[in-house]
Design a protein around this motif. Structure first.
Motif, PDB file in Angstrom:
ATOM      1  N   THR A   1      -2.110  16.122   7.495  1.00  0.00           N
ATOM      2  CA  THR A   1      -2.547  16.026   6.100  1.00  0.00           C
ATOM      3  C   THR A   1      -1.459  16.521   5.143  1.00  0.00           C
ATOM      4  OG1 THR A   1      -3.653  18.173   6.185  1.00  0.00           O
ATOM      5  CG2 THR A   1      -4.982  16.228   6.678  1.00  0.00           C
ATOM      6  N   ASP A   2      -0.460  17.230   5.672  1.00  0.00           N
ATOM      7  CA  ASP A   2       0.640  17.682   4.820  1.00  0.00           C
ATOM      8  C   ASP A   2       1.539  16.528   4.370  1.00  0.00           C
ATOM      9  OD1 ASP A   2      -0.241  20.283   5.064  1.00  0.00           O
ATOM     10  OD2 ASP A   2       1.213  20.821   6.625  1.00  0.00           O
ATOM     11  N   VAL A   3       1.564  15.436   5.121  1.00  0.00           N
ATOM     12  CA  VAL A   3       2.427  14.305   4.758  1.00  0.00           C
ATOM     13  C   VAL A   3       1.652  13.114   4.218  1.00  0.00           C
ATOM     14  CG1 VAL A   3       4.276  14.938   6.340  1.00  0.00           C
ATOM     15  CG2 VAL A   3       2.459  13.409   7.127  1.00  0.00           C
ATOM     16  N   ALA A   4       0.336  13.086   4.442  1.00  0.00           N
ATOM     17  CA  ALA A   4      -0.461  11.951   3.985  1.00  0.00           C
ATOM     18  C   ALA A   4      -0.595  11.977   2.461  1.00  0.00           C
ATOM     19  CB  ALA A   4      -1.835  11.976   4.639  1.00  0.00           C
ATOM     20  N   LEU A   5      -0.538  10.809   1.856  1.00  0.00           N
ATOM     21  CA  LEU A   5      -0.673  10.663   0.413  1.00  0.00           C
ATOM     22  C   LEU A   5      -2.073  10.158   0.093  1.00  0.00           C
ATOM     23  CD1 LEU A   5       2.674   8.724  -0.002  1.00  0.00           C
ATOM     24  CD2 LEU A   5       2.314  11.156  -0.462  1.00  0.00           C
ATOM     25  N   SER A   6      -2.718  10.725  -0.913  1.00  0.00           N
ATOM     26  CA  SER A   6      -4.041  10.256  -1.311  1.00  0.00           C
ATOM     27  C   SER A   6      -3.906   8.966  -2.121  1.00  0.00           C
ATOM     28  CB  SER A   6      -4.762  11.311  -2.152  1.00  0.00           C
ATOM     29  OG  SER A   6      -5.099  12.415  -1.356  1.00  0.00           O
ATOM     30  N   ILE A   7      -4.742   7.993  -1.796  1.00  0.00           N
ATOM     31  CA  ILE A   7      -4.698   6.687  -2.466  1.00  0.00           C
ATOM     32  C   ILE A   7      -6.091   6.276  -2.924  1.00  0.00           C
ATOM     33  CG2 ILE A   7      -2.677   5.878  -1.200  1.00  0.00           C
ATOM     34  CD1 ILE A   7      -4.663   4.273   0.584  1.00  0.00           C
ATOM     35  N   LYS A   8      -6.123   5.289  -3.809  1.00  0.00           N
ATOM     36  CA  LYS A   8      -7.386   4.672  -4.224  1.00  0.00           C
ATOM     37  C   LYS A   8      -7.677   3.535  -3.247  1.00  0.00           C
ATOM     38  CE  LYS A   8      -6.567   5.705  -9.072  1.00  0.00           C
ATOM     39  NZ  LYS A   8      -6.346   5.135 -10.419  1.00  0.00           N
TER      40      LYS A   8
ATOM     41  N   TRP B   1       2.486   3.090  -7.451  1.00  0.00           N
ATOM     42  CA  TRP B   1       2.267   2.570  -6.114  1.00  0.00           C
ATOM     43  C   TRP B   1       2.898   3.475  -5.065  1.00  0.00           C
ATOM     44  CZ3 TRP B   1      -0.951  -1.391  -5.436  1.00  0.00           C
ATOM     45  CH2 TRP B   1      -1.194  -2.259  -6.490  1.00  0.00           C
ATOM     46  N   VAL B   2       2.230   3.583  -3.923  1.00  0.00           N
ATOM     47  CA  VAL B   2       2.802   4.239  -2.757  1.00  0.00           C
ATOM     48  C   VAL B   2       2.800   3.217  -1.625  1.00  0.00           C
ATOM     49  CG1 VAL B   2       2.221   6.594  -3.401  1.00  0.00           C
ATOM     50  CG2 VAL B   2       0.581   5.273  -2.093  1.00  0.00           C
ATOM     51  N   TYR B   3       3.781   3.318  -0.739  1.00  0.00           N
ATOM     52  CA  TYR B   3       3.957   2.358   0.343  1.00  0.00           C
ATOM     53  C   TYR B   3       3.867   3.088   1.667  1.00  0.00           C
ATOM     54  CZ  TYR B   3       5.559  -0.661  -3.387  1.00  0.00           C
ATOM     55  OH  TYR B   3       5.620  -1.398  -4.532  1.00  0.00           O
ATOM     56  N   GLY B   4       3.154   2.494   2.616  1.00  0.00           N
ATOM     57  CA  GLY B   4       3.030   3.116   3.921  1.00  0.00           C
ATOM     58  C   GLY B   4       1.917   2.470   4.733  1.00  0.00           C
ATOM     59  N   TYR B   5       1.279   3.293   5.555  1.00  0.00           N
ATOM     60  CA  TYR B   5       0.265   2.829   6.488  1.00  0.00           C
ATOM     61  C   TYR B   5      -1.069   3.477   6.135  1.00  0.00           C
ATOM     62  CZ  TYR B   5       4.533   1.501   8.745  1.00  0.00           C
ATOM     63  OH  TYR B   5       5.770   0.959   8.990  1.00  0.00           O
ATOM     64  N   PRO B   6      -2.036   2.696   5.622  1.00  0.00           N
ATOM     65  CA  PRO B   6      -3.299   3.292   5.187  1.00  0.00           C
ATOM     66  C   PRO B   6      -4.148   3.772   6.363  1.00  0.00           C
ATOM     67  CG  PRO B   6      -3.334   0.912   4.878  1.00  0.00           C
ATOM     68  CD  PRO B   6      -1.975   1.273   5.384  1.00  0.00           C
TER      69      PRO B   6
ATOM     70  N   TYR C   1       3.072  -2.688   6.915  1.00  0.00           N
ATOM     71  CA  TYR C   1       2.717  -1.652   5.966  1.00  0.00           C
ATOM     72  C   TYR C   1       1.951  -2.253   4.794  1.00  0.00           C
ATOM     73  CZ  TYR C   1       6.820  -3.152   3.264  1.00  0.00           C
ATOM     74  OH  TYR C   1       7.726  -3.870   2.546  1.00  0.00           O
ATOM     75  N   SER C   2       1.458  -1.398   3.933  1.00  0.00           N
ATOM     76  CA  SER C   2       0.683  -1.803   2.759  1.00  0.00           C
ATOM     77  C   SER C   2       1.167  -1.022   1.559  1.00  0.00           C
ATOM     78  CB  SER C   2      -0.803  -1.518   2.984  1.00  0.00           C
ATOM     79  OG  SER C   2      -1.315  -2.264   4.053  1.00  0.00           O
ATOM     80  N   ARG C   3       0.595  -1.337   0.411  1.00  0.00           N
ATOM     81  CA  ARG C   3       0.808  -0.533  -0.779  1.00  0.00           C
ATOM     82  C   ARG C   3      -0.565  -0.256  -1.372  1.00  0.00           C
ATOM     83  NH1 ARG C   3       3.294  -5.044  -4.922  1.00  0.00           N
ATOM     84  NH2 ARG C   3       1.334  -6.155  -5.264  1.00  0.00           N
TER      85      ARG C   3
ATOM     86  N   PHE D   1      -0.035   7.129   5.184  1.00  0.00           N
ATOM     87  CA  PHE D   1       1.133   7.778   5.758  1.00  0.00           C
ATOM     88  C   PHE D   1       2.380   7.082   5.222  1.00  0.00           C
ATOM     89  CE2 PHE D   1      -1.870   8.730   9.337  1.00  0.00           C
ATOM     90  CZ  PHE D   1      -1.929  10.090   9.082  1.00  0.00           C
ATOM     91  N   PRO D   2       3.342   7.851   4.689  1.00  0.00           N
ATOM     92  CA  PRO D   2       4.574   7.248   4.156  1.00  0.00           C
ATOM     93  C   PRO D   2       5.331   6.493   5.232  1.00  0.00           C
ATOM     94  CG  PRO D   2       4.405   9.570   3.560  1.00  0.00           C
ATOM     95  CD  PRO D   2       3.320   9.288   4.556  1.00  0.00           C
ATOM     96  N   MET D   3       6.105   5.499   4.807  1.00  0.00           N
ATOM     97  CA  MET D   3       6.892   4.696   5.745  1.00  0.00           C
ATOM     98  C   MET D   3       8.070   5.465   6.315  1.00  0.00           C
ATOM     99  SD  MET D   3       6.785   1.038   3.758  1.00  0.00           S
ATOM    100  CE  MET D   3       8.460   0.732   4.172  1.00  0.00           C
ATOM    101  N   ASP D   4       8.605   6.416   5.570  1.00  0.00           N
ATOM    102  CA  ASP D   4       9.799   7.150   5.987  1.00  0.00           C
ATOM    103  C   ASP D   4       9.434   8.171   7.062  1.00  0.00           C
ATOM    104  OD1 ASP D   4      12.139   8.526   6.289  1.00  0.00           O
ATOM    105  OD2 ASP D   4      12.316   9.132   4.191  1.00  0.00           O
ATOM    106  N   ILE D   5       9.869   7.923   8.283  1.00  0.00           N
ATOM    107  CA  ILE D   5       9.533   8.778   9.424  1.00  0.00           C
ATOM    108  C   ILE D   5      10.070  10.198   9.270  1.00  0.00           C
ATOM    109  CG2 ILE D   5      11.517   8.177  10.853  1.00  0.00           C
ATOM    110  CD1 ILE D   5       7.982   8.422  12.182  1.00  0.00           C
ATOM    111  N   SER D   6      11.106  10.385   8.447  1.00  0.00           N
ATOM    112  CA  SER D   6      11.661  11.737   8.269  1.00  0.00           C
ATOM    113  C   SER D   6      10.643  12.677   7.624  1.00  0.00           C
ATOM    114  CB  SER D   6      12.944  11.684   7.435  1.00  0.00           C
ATOM    115  OG  SER D   6      12.660  11.293   6.107  1.00  0.00           O
ATOM    116  N   ASN D   7       9.616  12.125   6.982  1.00  0.00           N
ATOM    117  CA  ASN D   7       8.561  12.955   6.397  1.00  0.00           C
ATOM    118  C   ASN D   7       7.739  13.693   7.457  1.00  0.00           C
ATOM    119  OD1 ASN D   7       9.005  12.352   3.636  1.00  0.00           O
ATOM    120  ND2 ASN D   7       8.007  10.383   3.922  1.00  0.00           N
ATOM    121  N   TYR D   8       7.794  13.233   8.711  1.00  0.00           N
ATOM    122  CA  TYR D   8       6.949  13.789   9.765  1.00  0.00           C
ATOM    123  C   TYR D   8       7.648  14.847  10.611  1.00  0.00           C
ATOM    124  CZ  TYR D   8       4.463   9.545   8.537  1.00  0.00           C
ATOM    125  OH  TYR D   8       3.827   8.555   7.854  1.00  0.00           O
ATOM    126  N   ILE D   9       8.951  15.020  10.461  1.00  0.00           N
ATOM    127  CA  ILE D   9       9.706  15.950  11.295  1.00  0.00           C
ATOM    128  C   ILE D   9       9.273  17.387  10.995  1.00  0.00           C
ATOM    129  CG2 ILE D   9      12.020  16.839  11.820  1.00  0.00           C
ATOM    130  CD1 ILE D   9      13.060  13.994  11.153  1.00  0.00           C
ATOM    131  N   GLY D  10       8.872  18.085  12.045  1.00  0.00           N
ATOM    132  CA  GLY D  10       8.477  19.482  11.923  1.00  0.00           C
ATOM    133  C   GLY D  10       7.116  19.694  11.288  1.00  0.00           C
TER     134      GLY D  10
END
Length: 163
Positions: free
Chosen positions: A65-72, A14-19, A3-5, A51-60
Motif C-alpha cells: 500500500t506504500d506504492v499503490a496510488l489511489s484512483i477513481k 492521470w496515473v498509469y499502471g496496473y489497476p 497497463y491502464s490509466r 500499481f505504478p508501471m515503474d518497477i523501481s517504486n517497489y524496491i525495498g
C-alpha cells in the motif's frame, strides 16, 4: 498484462499502471461488524488502487500500500496499443480523428464492444457538420485505421463535449 490509466483520486491528473481492486484498507480486513452469529456479514467497501508501471517504486517496499496510488474507479481506461500508420498510443475512451474517410466530418470514440469482444470505433459527427447521418450509431473495428494517420484529440472523461 497491458497497463491502464485512471484519474488520481486526489484530482491531480492521470496515473498509469496496473489497476487493482481490493477490500477497503486495512488489508486483509478485520472481520466486519455485523458478522456475529445470527447477523449477515457486511460487504467490504471496494476502493481503487493502481500499481505504478515503474518497477523501481517497489524496491525495498514491505507494504504494497506504500506504492499503490489511489484512483477513481469509474475512470479506468485500458491501454489498447498503437494504432494507425503513425503508431499512435491509444486508450479505451480516447476520441480520435484520422486522415481518411469519414474523418473529414466525423470523429470516433474508441470503445469496448462486448458482442465482438474487441475494441471498436463509434462514430460521432464533428461540431458544425450538418450532413447526412450515415455513420450515426455505427461501430467498426479499429483495424480499419491500420493505414491511416491517427490523432488523439481528447478522451471521454476530459473532453466528452467533443462528442
Amino acid at each position: 498484462m497491458e497497463y491502464s490509466r485512471a484519474k488520481a483520486a486526489d484530482g491531480h491528473g492521470w496515473v498509469y499502471g496496473y489497476p487493482v481492486v481490493v477490500p477497503e484498507l486495512p488489508y486483509p480486513p478485520e472481520p466486519p461488524a455485523g458478522s456475529e452469529e445470527g447477523q449477515p456479514p457486511l460487504e467490504a467497501t471496494m476502493i481503487g488502487l493502481m500499481f505504478p508501471m515503474d518497477i523501481s517504486n517497489y524496491i525495498g517496499v514491505n507494504n504494497w500500500t506504500d506504492v499503490a496510488l489511489s484512483i477513481k474507479l469509474d475512470t479506468i481506461q485500458r491501454h489498447i496499443g498503437h494504432i494507425g500508420n503513425n503508431s499512435v498510443d491509444v486508450f479505451e475512451g480516447d476520441i480520435i480523428t484520422a486522415n481518411r474517410y469519414p474523418f473529414e466530418n466525423w470523429i470516433a470514440l474508441l470503445t469496448w464492444n462486448n458482442n465482438f469482444s474487441t475494441f471498436m470505433l463509434k462514430y460521432y459527427k464533428k461540431k458544425g457538420y450538418s450532413g447526412r447521418d450515415i455513420f450515426a450509431d455505427m461501430v467498426e473495428p479499429i483495424k480499419y485505421l491500420i493505414t491511416a494517420n491517427v490523432d488523439v484529440i481528447g478522451n471521454i472523461i476530459d473532453n466528452g463535449d467533443l462528442l
